[in-house]
Design an enzyme around this catalytic site. Structure first.
Site, mmCIF file in Angstrom:
data_model
loop_
_atom_site.group_PDB
_atom_site.id
_atom_site.type_symbol
_atom_site.label_atom_id
_atom_site.label_comp_id
_atom_site.label_asym_id
_atom_site.label_seq_id
_atom_site.Cartn_x
_atom_site.Cartn_y
_atom_site.Cartn_z
ATOM 1 N N TYR A 281 -79.929 9.155 -0.151
ATOM 2 C CA TYR A 281 -81.266 9.124 -0.733
ATOM 3 C C TYR A 281 -82.255 9.537 0.369
ATOM 4 O O TYR A 281 -81.851 9.874 1.481
ATOM 5 C CB TYR A 281 -81.583 7.738 -1.273
ATOM 6 C CG TYR A 281 -80.680 7.294 -2.405
ATOM 7 C CD1 TYR A 281 -80.569 8.051 -3.574
ATOM 8 C CD2 TYR A 281 -79.930 6.122 -2.300
ATOM 9 C CE1 TYR A 281 -79.731 7.640 -4.612
ATOM 10 C CE2 TYR A 281 -79.102 5.708 -3.336
ATOM 11 C CZ TYR A 281 -79.008 6.471 -4.494
ATOM 12 O OH TYR A 281 -78.186 6.074 -5.507
ATOM 13 N N ARG B 53 -80.767 -2.059 3.181
ATOM 14 C CA ARG B 53 -79.411 -1.693 2.777
ATOM 15 C C ARG B 53 -79.081 -0.351 3.403
ATOM 16 O O ARG B 53 -79.876 0.590 3.340
ATOM 17 C CB ARG B 53 -79.287 -1.596 1.261
ATOM 18 C CG ARG B 53 -77.816 -1.422 0.870
ATOM 19 C CD ARG B 53 -77.558 -1.814 -0.570
ATOM 20 N NE ARG B 53 -76.246 -2.428 -0.687
ATOM 21 C CZ ARG B 53 -75.390 -2.154 -1.662
ATOM 22 N NH1 ARG B 53 -75.701 -1.282 -2.611
ATOM 23 N NH2 ARG B 53 -74.216 -2.762 -1.713
ATOM 24 N N ARG C 61 -70.752 -4.415 -9.920
ATOM 25 C CA ARG C 61 -69.928 -4.140 -11.109
ATOM 26 C C ARG C 61 -68.991 -5.290 -11.458
ATOM 27 O O ARG C 61 -68.553 -5.401 -12.593
ATOM 28 C CB ARG C 61 -69.164 -2.838 -10.902
ATOM 29 C CG ARG C 61 -70.074 -1.616 -11.097
ATOM 30 C CD ARG C 61 -69.414 -0.324 -10.702
ATOM 31 N NE ARG C 61 -69.087 -0.360 -9.285
ATOM 32 C CZ ARG C 61 -68.027 0.245 -8.779
ATOM 33 N NH1 ARG C 61 -67.187 0.885 -9.546
ATOM 34 N NH2 ARG C 61 -67.804 0.203 -7.485
#
Length: 247
Positions: free
Chosen positions: A88, A136, A240
């Site tokens: 990103y 992060r 998840r």
């Protein structure tokens, strides 16, 4: 107001609320209607050439991150997490592969971490110590065929610089980037080992004075407990796992 209501509901249920602040960078495709931004005009995986972000736009984003953090504080959130992982926008600035700038934001290690440092300073200026601030990051980007890359040594050094400056309260570690091969994908598949960042987590714990969070293939309470017990992390993160088995 909607964030405040969500924070209140989460606390009423006995938990805490953190939010991730991020910019998609070259992953924000032109197809979405805007334009993709990146430190340098390196084609993304779709073959699109992103617009090289200007110094003026960098300054605008530093201010915008601080203002976003102030809204989070006003809404009563418990933590803010700055996204620098994978490729990103901020992760691309950290990368010697994707960041080919020749100004104050590219080249040397100190220059490549400057944008993230200034954003963290902007966030701290707005929220002080009233809310936890984390980062992060990827332990490594694993861009195939690259003669240089953002790896474990640079990743731990980056996070240590921020922690030592009092800018972060914890570091959350994942792995990979959009370019990674399947065996080190940022979205690990079921053939990969459980608790895939055991050793990387220990490296971050050795380097940092703040708590370390790891994620990736933590699929059971036993996995989580073992990661803590063997010194791979102070905290475990799952995503998840909750979606697949919310009970």
């Amino acid at each position: 107001p909607s964030l405040r209501k969500t924070a209140e509901d989460i606390r009423e249920a006995g938990s805490r609320f953190a939010i991730t602040l991020w910019h998609g960078g070259h992953k924000d495709s032109f197809i979405r209607g805007g334009y993709a931004l990146a430190p340098s005009p390196v084609p993304n995986q779709a073959g699109e050439v992103p617009k090289q972000i200007t110094a003026g736009e960098i300054n605008e984003l530093i201010v915008a991150y601080g203002e976003a953090a102030a809204r989070c504080k006003e809404a009563g959130l418990d933590a803010i997490e700055l996204q620098t992982s994978t490729d990103y926008l901020l992760g691309s600035f950290l990368s010697p592969v994707l960041n080919r700038r020749t100004d104050a934001y590219g080249g040397s290690f100190e220059n490549r971490i400057r944008f993230v440092r200034q954003i963290l300073e902007s966030i701290r200026e707005k929220v002080g110590d009233s809310i936890a601030v984390g980062v992060r990051t990827s332990a490594r980007h694993d861009i195939p065929g690259s003669p240089m890359d953002y790896g474990l040594e640079e990743s731990t050094a980056s996070m240590k610089a921020f922690a030592d400056a009092g800018l972060v309260d914890y570091v959350s570690v994942m792995i990979g980037s959009g370019w990674s091969p399947p065996e080190s994908s940022s979205i690990p598949h079921m053939a990969q080992p459980r608790v895939q960042l055991r050793e990387e987590g220990k490296a971050f714990k050795d380097a940092l004075s703040v708590p370390v969070v790891i994620a990736g293939r933590i699929r059971s309470p036993e996995d989580a407990e073992q990661a803590i017990a063997d010194g791979s992390a102070d905290i475990v993160a799952m995503a998840r796992t909750w979606i697949a088995d919310p009970e």
